[in-house]
Design an enzyme around this catalytic site. Structure first.
Site, mmCIF file in Angstrom:
data_model
loop_
_atom_site.group_PDB
_atom_site.id
_atom_site.type_symbol
_atom_site.label_atom_id
_atom_site.label_comp_id
_atom_site.label_asym_id
_atom_site.label_seq_id
_atom_site.Cartn_x
_atom_site.Cartn_y
_atom_site.Cartn_z
ATOM 1 C CB SER A 136 31.127 25.001 -54.286
ATOM 2 O OG SER A 136 30.727 26.405 -54.179
ATOM 3 C CG HIS A 158 34.899 22.291 -54.865
ATOM 4 N ND1 HIS A 158 33.492 21.404 -55.071
ATOM 5 C CD2 HIS A 158 34.531 22.703 -53.674
ATOM 6 C CE1 HIS A 158 32.798 21.732 -54.339
ATOM 7 N NE2 HIS A 158 33.389 22.724 -53.284
ATOM 8 C CD GLU A 163 32.860 18.363 -57.500
ATOM 9 O OE1 GLU A 163 31.968 17.896 -57.865
ATOM 10 O OE2 GLU A 163 32.616 19.569 -57.252
ATOM 11 C CG ASN A 167 28.140 22.262 -54.427
ATOM 12 O OD1 ASN A 167 27.866 21.437 -53.878
ATOM 13 N ND2 ASN A 167 28.775 23.293 -54.425
#
Length: 283
Positions: A119, A140, A152, A190
Site C-alpha cells: 500500500s 493493491h 490500485e 493512503n
C-alpha cells in the site's frame, strides 16, 4: 496474455481475500505460505468467508464449492512456477519483499507478471530486484478484498504498457474498479487517508475529544461508515505506523509524521483487532 492461473504469497487476511476474489472470477489460484499451519489457517479464513456469504444468500453452496475447488495451498515457492500472475502480500518490509521478488524471479516463467499488494512501498525497488522489471507492477487490493470494490494498479517507471494493461484487465475481471496510479508512496487512497487518521490520533492526544466522540463526529458529520479509531484498529496500528513512516520518509510532510501516541501503542503491542486490543477492546 490471458491470466488464468494466479499465485498468491502471504498467509494473512489479504492473501485469503485475494484468493477468494480471484477464484470467484474463474481463476485457478495457488496460495503459498511458509508453513502448513498458516496455509491451513488461510483455507479456514476462506471457508469462513464463503460460509457467511452462503448464509446471507449472496452465494449458493455450489458456487462456494466451486471457489474452494479452484484454490490449492502449498508451502513450496516452486509451485508458483507456471502461474501467469503472482501477487505477494507479505509483511510491509522492503527488505523482505526484495528478497521474495529475487526468489520469485528465479522460480517463475519469464512471462509471469510479478505484482505486489503493497500500500505504500516503492514498486520500482522491487522491480529492480528482478531480471524482468518490465513485468513487475503493483496490484493493491483493499481489506477486506471480497467486499472492497477498488484496486490500485501501480505503474513503476520500469513497467511496460502491456503489463499494466494485463493487470488492469485482471482486476476488472475480478469485478473490481481498477484505477491506474503513479508509483509514489501512498498512491492515491493512503496518501489522502493516513494524514486524516494521524490527525485524529493527534486530536485524541491533545484531549480535543474522546475516541468515541471523534469517531461519532466523523460518522455523523461526514457520513463515514466508521470513525478513524475503529478504522485504525481494523487496518492494524502496526501497519498504519509503517505506512505513515514510509509516507514521511518520502515527502517529509509533518502531516505524515506519526503521532507519538500511535508509536507507543505499537510498542505496547496494542495493534487493534489483530491483537485483541487497540483503541478499543475486542477481547
Amino acid at each position: 496474455m490471458t491470466i488464468k492461473r494466479v499465485g498468491i504469497v502471504g498467509a494473512g487476511i489479504m492473501g485469503s481475500g485475494m484468493a477468494e476474489v480471484a477464484a470467484a472470477a474463474g481463476h485457478d489460484v495457488v496460495l503459498r505460505s511458509r508453513s502448513q499451519s498458516s496455509a491451513d489457517a488461510m483455507v479456514a479464513k476462506l471457508e469462513k468467508s464463503l460460509a457467511r456469504q452462503v448464509e446471507k444468500g449472496k452465494r449458493t453452496e455450489a458456487e462456494r464449492d466451486e471457489v474452494l475447488r479452484r484454490v490449492s495451498v502449498t508451502t513450496d515457492l516452486h509451485a508458483l512456477a507456471d502461474c501467469d500472475l503472482v501477487i505477494e502480500s507479505v509483511v510491509e518490509d522492503l527488505a523482505v519483499k526484495k528478497h521474495l521478488f529475487t526468489e520469485l524471479d528465479r522460480v517463475c516463467g519469464e512471462s509471469t507478471i510479478l505484482a505486489t499488494n503493497t500500500s505504500t512501498l516503492p514498486v520500482v525497488e522491487l522491480a529492480m530486484e528482478t531480471g524482468r522489471p518490465e513485468r513487475v507492477c503493483g496490484i493493491h487490493f483493499f481489506n477486506p478484498a471480497p467486499a472492497m470494490s477498488l484496486v490500485e494498479v501501480v505503474r513503476p517507471l520500469t513497467a511496460s504498457d502491456e503489463t499494466i494493461a494485463e493487470a488492469l484487465a485482471f482486476a476488472e475481471a475480478c469485478g473490481k474498479d481498477a484505477v491506474e496510479v503513479k508509483d509514489q508512496a501512498g498512491f492515491i487512497v493512503n496518501a489522502l487517508l493516513f494524514p486524516y487518521l494521524n490527525n485524529a490520533v493527534r486530536l485524541l492526544e491533545q484531549g480535543v475529544g474522546t475516541k468515541e466522540g471523534i469517531d461519532a463526529a466523523m460518522q455523523g458529520g461526514c457520513g463515514f461508515p466508521m470513525g478513524p479509531f475503529a478504522l485504525l484498529d481494523l487496518v492494524g496500528l502496526d501497519t498504519s505506523l509503517a505506512i505513515l513512516d514510509a509516507l514521511y520518509a518520502e515527502f517529509r510532510d509533518p502531516n505524515f509524521a506519526p503521532v507519538p501516541l500511535l508509536r507507543r501503542m505499537v510498542s505496547a503491542e496494542l495493534l487493534g483487532r489483530k491483537s485483541g486490543q487497540g483503541f478499543y477492546d475486542y477481547r
